[in-house]
Design a protein around this motif. Structure first.
Motif, short mmCIF file in Angstrom:
data_model
loop_
_atom_site.label_atom_id
_atom_site.label_comp_id
_atom_site.label_asym_id
_atom_site.label_seq_id
_atom_site.Cartn_x
_atom_site.Cartn_y
_atom_site.Cartn_z
N HIS A 3 0.82 -1.22 0.00
CA HIS A 3 0.00 0.00 0.00
C HIS A 3 0.86 1.27 0.00
N GLY A 4 1.90 1.27 -0.81
CA GLY A 4 2.74 2.45 -0.94
C GLY A 4 3.78 2.62 0.14
N GLY A 5 3.78 1.73 1.14
CA GLY A 5 4.79 1.73 2.19
C GLY A 5 5.66 0.49 2.08
N ILE A 6 6.51 0.29 3.08
CA ILE A 6 7.46 -0.83 3.06
C ILE A 6 7.33 -1.62 4.35
N MET A 7 7.37 -2.95 4.25
CA MET A 7 7.38 -3.83 5.41
C MET A 7 8.68 -4.62 5.41
N ALA A 8 9.36 -4.67 6.55
CA ALA A 8 10.56 -5.51 6.75
C ALA A 8 10.21 -6.57 7.78
N LEU A 9 10.41 -7.84 7.44
CA LEU A 9 9.93 -8.94 8.26
C LEU A 9 11.08 -9.87 8.65
N THR A 14 10.23 -9.87 14.75
CA THR A 14 9.70 -8.52 14.64
C THR A 14 9.45 -8.10 13.19
N VAL A 15 8.51 -7.18 13.04
CA VAL A 15 8.17 -6.58 11.75
C VAL A 15 8.15 -5.07 11.95
N GLU A 16 8.66 -4.35 10.98
CA GLU A 16 8.58 -2.90 11.04
C GLU A 16 8.13 -2.36 9.70
N LYS A 17 7.64 -1.13 9.71
CA LYS A 17 7.10 -0.55 8.48
C LYS A 17 7.61 0.87 8.29
N TRP A 18 7.70 1.27 7.02
CA TRP A 18 8.01 2.65 6.64
C TRP A 18 6.84 3.15 5.82
N THR A 19 6.39 4.35 6.10
CA THR A 19 5.30 4.93 5.32
C THR A 19 5.72 6.28 4.78
N PRO A 20 5.23 6.65 3.60
CA PRO A 20 5.59 7.97 3.05
C PRO A 20 5.03 9.12 3.87
N GLN A 21 3.98 8.84 4.65
CA GLN A 21 3.39 9.90 5.47
C GLN A 21 4.33 10.33 6.60
N THR A 22 5.01 9.37 7.20
CA THR A 22 5.91 9.67 8.32
C THR A 22 7.37 9.72 7.89
N ALA A 23 7.70 8.98 6.83
CA ALA A 23 9.09 8.89 6.31
C ALA A 23 10.06 8.34 7.35
N VAL A 24 9.56 7.53 8.31
CA VAL A 24 10.42 6.87 9.29
C VAL A 24 9.96 5.43 9.44
N TRP A 25 10.86 4.58 9.95
CA TRP A 25 10.51 3.21 10.28
C TRP A 25 9.87 3.18 11.67
N LEU A 83 1.73 -7.45 13.43
CA LEU A 83 2.08 -8.38 12.35
C LEU A 83 3.30 -9.23 12.69
N GLN A 84 3.68 -9.28 13.97
CA GLN A 84 4.85 -10.06 14.38
C GLN A 84 4.74 -11.50 13.91
N LEU A 85 5.85 -12.06 13.43
CA LEU A 85 5.87 -13.45 12.97
C LEU A 85 5.67 -14.41 14.13
N ASP A 86 5.08 -15.57 13.85
CA ASP A 86 4.91 -16.60 14.89
C ASP A 86 6.25 -17.19 15.30
N VAL A 87 7.16 -17.29 14.34
CA VAL A 87 8.48 -17.89 14.57
C VAL A 87 9.54 -16.98 13.97
#
Length: 206
Positions: free
Chosen positions: A149-155, A169-180, A186-190
């Motif tokens: 959706h126009g942002g980035i997910m690192a998993l 852990t999962v983190e996201k970057w969005t163009p609205q905030t421009a920060v991770w 959305l944390q992974l089970d394993v």
């Protein structure tokens, strides 16, 4: 191939490049084809790199970092290798990269500049060739990265933390905030590293 790099260009062709045991070779699966064909010989030995497609008109890609040099950025356009772009400020391997419009994000990885896991994301503007850096919330390598959706997910990935070497852990970057920022919902089970993820289209109908 181990720690090979793949990219799908705008035409739909898939390039599979490098990796242990075949570090200078590539293969191409043309759109609609069922068998792989020999691809271009790589300019550098490559493993643990990443690649992003370029604009639709070029039908090309940029092959970034990894291998024996860790800083090189090779460009393949119009069925041939072009002059390399300038080297990365921080050489790395096991990083992730995506392109959003004219911005290429080169995130995380193992830094061969500082010999530790990196929490730095290099953002390259392909029009101005100006770079900037933003920090991730967690230093990670060999993780999965997606544009959502126009942002980035690192998993997931490796963190270098002995208490949690494989992170959930999962983190996201969005163009609205421009920060991770962390994405605990959305944390992974394993915890895991060196894995693949695939974006699925939302085909829900009402």
């Amino acid at each position: 191939r181990v720690y090979a790099t793949s990219v799908t260009v705008e035409s739909g062709d898939i390039f599979l490049m490098g990796g242990w045991y075949s570090s200078t070779t590539s293969e191409v699966l043309a759109k609609g084809a069922t068998t792989w064909a020999k691809g271009p010989t790589l300019k550098h030995e490559i493993s643990g790199a990443c690649a992003v497609s370029l604009d639709a008109g070029s039908q090309g890609f940029a092959l970034i970092g990894g291998g024996s040099d860790h800083k090189q950025v090779s460009v393949y356009k119009d069925n041939k290798w072009k002059e390399d772009w300038g080297p990365l400020e921080e050489g790395r391997k096991g990083h992730g990269c995506v392109r959003i419009s004219n911005l290429i994000f080169v995130a995380g990885g193992y830094s061969f500049t500082y010999h530790t896991y990196s929490d730095t994301t290099i953002v390259l503007n392909t029009q101005s060739m100006i770079t900037q850096q933003i920090k991730m919330t967690v230093a990670r390598a060999y993780f999965s990265i997606q544009v959502v959706h126009g942002g980035i997910m690192a998993l997931g990935g490796l963190t270098g933390d002995p208490s949690e070497p494989f992170t959930q852990t999962v983190e996201k970057w969005t163009p609205q905030t421009a920060v991770w920022s962390p994405c605990p919902e959305l944390q992974l089970d394993v915890g895991r590293s060196a894995f693949a993820s695939v974006m699925l289209l939302d085909t829900t109908t009402t």
